[in-house]
Design a protein around this motif. Structure first.
Motif, PDB file in Angstrom:
ATOM      1  N   SER A   1       0.811  -1.210   0.000  1.00  0.00           N
ATOM      2  CA  SER A   1       0.000   0.000   0.000  1.00  0.00           C
ATOM      3  C   SER A   1       0.846   1.262   0.000  1.00  0.00           C
ATOM      4  O   SER A   1       1.986   1.284   0.469  1.00  0.00           O
ATOM      5  CB  SER A   1      -0.899   0.008   1.242  1.00  0.00           C
ATOM      6  OG  SER A   1      -0.101  -0.052   2.410  1.00  0.00           O
ATOM      7  N   ALA A   2       0.246   2.314  -0.537  1.00  0.00           N
ATOM      8  CA  ALA A   2       0.829   3.650  -0.494  1.00  0.00           C
ATOM      9  C   ALA A   2      -0.304   4.616  -0.171  1.00  0.00           C
ATOM     10  O   ALA A   2      -1.260   4.741  -0.938  1.00  0.00           O
ATOM     11  CB  ALA A   2       1.475   4.004  -1.824  1.00  0.00           C
TER      12      ALA A   2
ATOM     13  N   VAL B   1      -1.189   4.139  -7.068  1.00  0.00           N
ATOM     14  CA  VAL B   1      -1.608   5.428  -6.524  1.00  0.00           C
ATOM     15  C   VAL B   1      -2.534   6.099  -7.528  1.00  0.00           C
ATOM     16  O   VAL B   1      -2.641   5.688  -8.683  1.00  0.00           O
ATOM     17  CB  VAL B   1      -0.398   6.350  -6.226  1.00  0.00           C
ATOM     18  CG1 VAL B   1       0.512   5.727  -5.179  1.00  0.00           C
ATOM     19  CG2 VAL B   1       0.377   6.660  -7.507  1.00  0.00           C
ATOM     20  N   GLY B   2      -3.216   7.147  -7.083  1.00  0.00           N
ATOM     21  CA  GLY B   2      -4.079   7.902  -7.973  1.00  0.00           C
ATOM     22  C   GLY B   2      -3.297   8.921  -8.779  1.00  0.00           C
ATOM     23  O   GLY B   2      -2.166   9.273  -8.447  1.00  0.00           O
ATOM     24  N   ASP B   3      -3.924   9.393  -9.849  1.00  0.00           N
ATOM     25  CA  ASP B   3      -3.335  10.454 -10.663  1.00  0.00           C
ATOM     26  C   ASP B   3      -3.724  11.786 -10.033  1.00  0.00           C
ATOM     27  O   ASP B   3      -4.567  12.526 -10.529  1.00  0.00           O
ATOM     28  CB  ASP B   3      -3.853  10.351 -12.102  1.00  0.00           C
ATOM     29  CG  ASP B   3      -3.191  11.367 -13.027  1.00  0.00           C
ATOM     30  OD1 ASP B   3      -2.195  11.995 -12.597  1.00  0.00           O
ATOM     31  OD2 ASP B   3      -3.675  11.550 -14.158  1.00  0.00           O
TER      32      ASP B   3
ATOM     33  N   GLY C   1      -3.567   5.542 -11.361  1.00  0.00           N
ATOM     34  CA  GLY C   1      -4.925   5.608 -11.865  1.00  0.00           C
ATOM     35  C   GLY C   1      -5.807   4.504 -11.333  1.00  0.00           C
ATOM     36  O   GLY C   1      -5.379   3.622 -10.604  1.00  0.00           O
ATOM     37  N   GLY C   2      -7.066   4.577 -11.707  1.00  0.00           N
ATOM     38  CA  GLY C   2      -8.047   3.589 -11.278  1.00  0.00           C
ATOM     39  C   GLY C   2      -8.890   4.064 -10.128  1.00  0.00           C
ATOM     40  O   GLY C   2     -10.035   3.643  -9.956  1.00  0.00           O
ATOM     41  N   ALA C   3      -8.336   4.952  -9.307  1.00  0.00           N
ATOM     42  CA  ALA C   3      -9.047   5.512  -8.150  1.00  0.00           C
ATOM     43  C   ALA C   3      -8.126   6.557  -7.528  1.00  0.00           C
ATOM     44  O   ALA C   3      -6.922   6.583  -7.812  1.00  0.00           O
ATOM     45  CB  ALA C   3      -9.382   4.420  -7.128  1.00  0.00           C
ATOM     46  N   PRO C   4      -8.666   7.420  -6.684  1.00  0.00           N
ATOM     47  CA  PRO C   4      -7.795   8.364  -5.982  1.00  0.00           C
ATOM     48  C   PRO C   4      -6.793   7.630  -5.095  1.00  0.00           C
ATOM     49  O   PRO C   4      -7.024   6.493  -4.672  1.00  0.00           O
ATOM     50  CB  PRO C   4      -8.771   9.187  -5.123  1.00  0.00           C
ATOM     51  CG  PRO C   4     -10.099   9.021  -5.791  1.00  0.00           C
ATOM     52  CD  PRO C   4     -10.085   7.642  -6.375  1.00  0.00           C
ATOM     53  N   THR C   5      -5.686   8.276  -4.810  1.00  0.00           N
ATOM     54  CA  THR C   5      -4.695   7.710  -3.902  1.00  0.00           C
ATOM     55  C   THR C   5      -5.341   7.406  -2.544  1.00  0.00           C
ATOM     56  O   THR C   5      -6.169   8.170  -2.051  1.00  0.00           O
ATOM     57  CB  THR C   5      -3.545   8.703  -3.704  1.00  0.00           C
ATOM     58  OG1 THR C   5      -2.945   8.975  -4.974  1.00  0.00           O
ATOM     59  CG2 THR C   5      -2.492   8.158  -2.753  1.00  0.00           C
ATOM     60  N   GLY C   6      -4.957   6.289  -1.942  1.00  0.00           N
ATOM     61  CA  GLY C   6      -5.456   5.960  -0.615  1.00  0.00           C
ATOM     62  C   GLY C   6      -5.061   7.013   0.397  1.00  0.00           C
ATOM     63  O   GLY C   6      -3.973   7.603   0.303  1.00  0.00           O
TER      64      GLY C   6
ATOM     65  N   ALA D   1      -6.805   3.705  -4.388  1.00  0.00           N
ATOM     66  CA  ALA D   1      -6.088   2.955  -5.420  1.00  0.00           C
ATOM     67  C   ALA D   1      -5.470   1.668  -4.886  1.00  0.00           C
ATOM     68  O   ALA D   1      -5.249   0.729  -5.660  1.00  0.00           O
ATOM     69  CB  ALA D   1      -5.002   3.840  -6.035  1.00  0.00           C
ATOM     70  N   ASN D   2      -5.195   1.594  -3.586  1.00  0.00           N
ATOM     71  CA  ASN D   2      -4.634   0.356  -3.031  1.00  0.00           C
ATOM     72  C   ASN D   2      -5.545  -0.835  -3.292  1.00  0.00           C
ATOM     73  O   ASN D   2      -5.078  -1.945  -3.537  1.00  0.00           O
ATOM     74  CB  ASN D   2      -4.424   0.502  -1.520  1.00  0.00           C
ATOM     75  CG  ASN D   2      -3.360   1.523  -1.173  1.00  0.00           C
ATOM     76  OD1 ASN D   2      -2.272   1.499  -1.720  1.00  0.00           O
ATOM     77  ND2 ASN D   2      -3.692   2.428  -0.270  1.00  0.00           N
ATOM     78  N   ALA D   3      -6.853  -0.615  -3.213  1.00  0.00           N
ATOM     79  CA  ALA D   3      -7.817  -1.696  -3.430  1.00  0.00           C
ATOM     80  C   ALA D   3      -7.907  -2.099  -4.889  1.00  0.00           C
ATOM     81  O   ALA D   3      -8.520  -3.120  -5.216  1.00  0.00           O
ATOM     82  CB  ALA D   3      -9.197  -1.272  -2.926  1.00  0.00           C
TER      83      ALA D   3
END
Length: 321
Positions: free
Chosen positions: A11-12, A63-65, A89-94, A114-116
């Motif tokens: 995770s990040a 991570v998210g963009d 990408g894919g979701a906001p950063t955790g 984004a971790n998920a």
């Protein structure tokens, strides 16, 4: 030839911290301090800790963009981590939303973001990265199926280190690959709470479950029981008392590794620093006890400074401890 001593898969997060005089009750608003934003997440923490010690380290994460994602990437690169495996990408950063009261007690809400979205497919796509690592380290802040794919995809000769945090049910093939399983005292009890079926429990620091018939104050017994469940080796971290190492089966002898005495300022991230140091020394061919002896020194050095990544020592600082 291995390009990396250590590959961290995990995770990040961006840690968003606000100091408060007291935590609000339901429906209440309280004023807090200025917002502080720090790079965090167990995977990102481990990668920075290892690289700062001198390990050739890579990170596989997502991570998210967004600004938080850029903060995390900058932190990794500043420490010398190879970020070619960090997906965007894919979701906001955790993020971890953290309130801290004057006594130091905190309340944390984590949005995995984004971790998920770090998937088994992402792991398979990074097969070349896994093949280039002597040791692969993971945690459970990314999906369990992704961690299971890491076990299946890693190079045949590599070593797998798992910190099961937050603890949850582990498939037999994942547990059997752990060499070692690295966990603190709370996590060990939680992992053993339902050991007749799956290995599971609550998150570290929670109310936990009933430890059943497990001795509540005997880390030696916990380690042997975890070996009996299938782990190849076990390291139980015990804070200022150091660590306990067990390997070789349920009847194995255990070794206690003491920690140097230090004046603790902040324990945040100390477990991540310990695990990273342990994994790195194993990549150099050290035996588990010797690697743990180095790792407790790294963990001790980390608690003498505030913060997580900001507290992680260099090899020179560890030698001077």
């Amino acid at each position: 030839m291995n390009d990396f001593d250590l590959l961290v898969v995990g995770s990040a997060n961006a840690d968003l911290v606000i100091g408060v005089e007291r935590r609000p009750a339901a429906g209440e608003t309280v004023l807090g301090s200025d917002l502080a934003v720090h790079p965090g997440g167990k995977g990102a923490n481990q990668a920075v800790a290892a690289a700062r010690l001198g390990a050739r380290t890579a990170l596989l994460a997502r991570v998210g963009d967004d600004a938080h994602g850029r903060l995390l990437l900058e932190s990794q690169r500043a420490a010398g981590v190879d970020t070619g495996g960090v997906l965007t990408g894919g979701a906001p950063t955790g993020v971890a939303l953290i309130t801290v009261d004057p006594s130091g007690d905190n309340s944390i809400v984590v949005s995995p973001g984004a971790n998920a979205r770090l998937t088994p497919q992402d792991v398979r796509a990074a097969a070349g990265l896994l093949a280039a690592a002597r040791v692969v380290s993971a945690q459970l802040e990314v999906p369990l199926e992704t961690v299971a794919e890491v076990v299946r995809t890693r190079a045949a000769g590599s070593r797998f280190v798992l910190n099961p945090s937050p603890p949850g049910p582990l498939p037999a093939d994942v547990l059997a690959a752990c060499d070692p399983l690295v966990l603190n005292e709370h996590e060990a009890l939680f992992m053993l709470a339902d050991s007749d079926t799956d290995v599971d429990g609550d998150g570290p620091g929670g109310d936990g479950g009933d430890a059943g018939g497990h001795a509540e104050d005997d880390p030696e017994d916990w380690a042997r029981e975890l070996l009996a469940l299938g782990a190849r080796s076990v390291v139980v971290t015990m804070g200022a008392r150091g660590a306990l190492v067990a390997e070789g089966g349920p009847d194995a002898a255990t070794v206690r590794v003491p920690s140097p005495r230090v004046d603790a300022v902040d324990t945040t991230g100390a477990g991540d620093a310990f695990t990273a140091a342990l994994a790195w020394r194993l990549s150099l061919g050290e035996d588990l006890v010797k690697a743990a002896a180095f790792a407790v020194r790294v963990g001790a050095a980390a608690v003498t400074k505030e913060g997580a990544q900001a507290s992680f020592p260099t090899a020179a600082e560890v030698s001077a401890l």
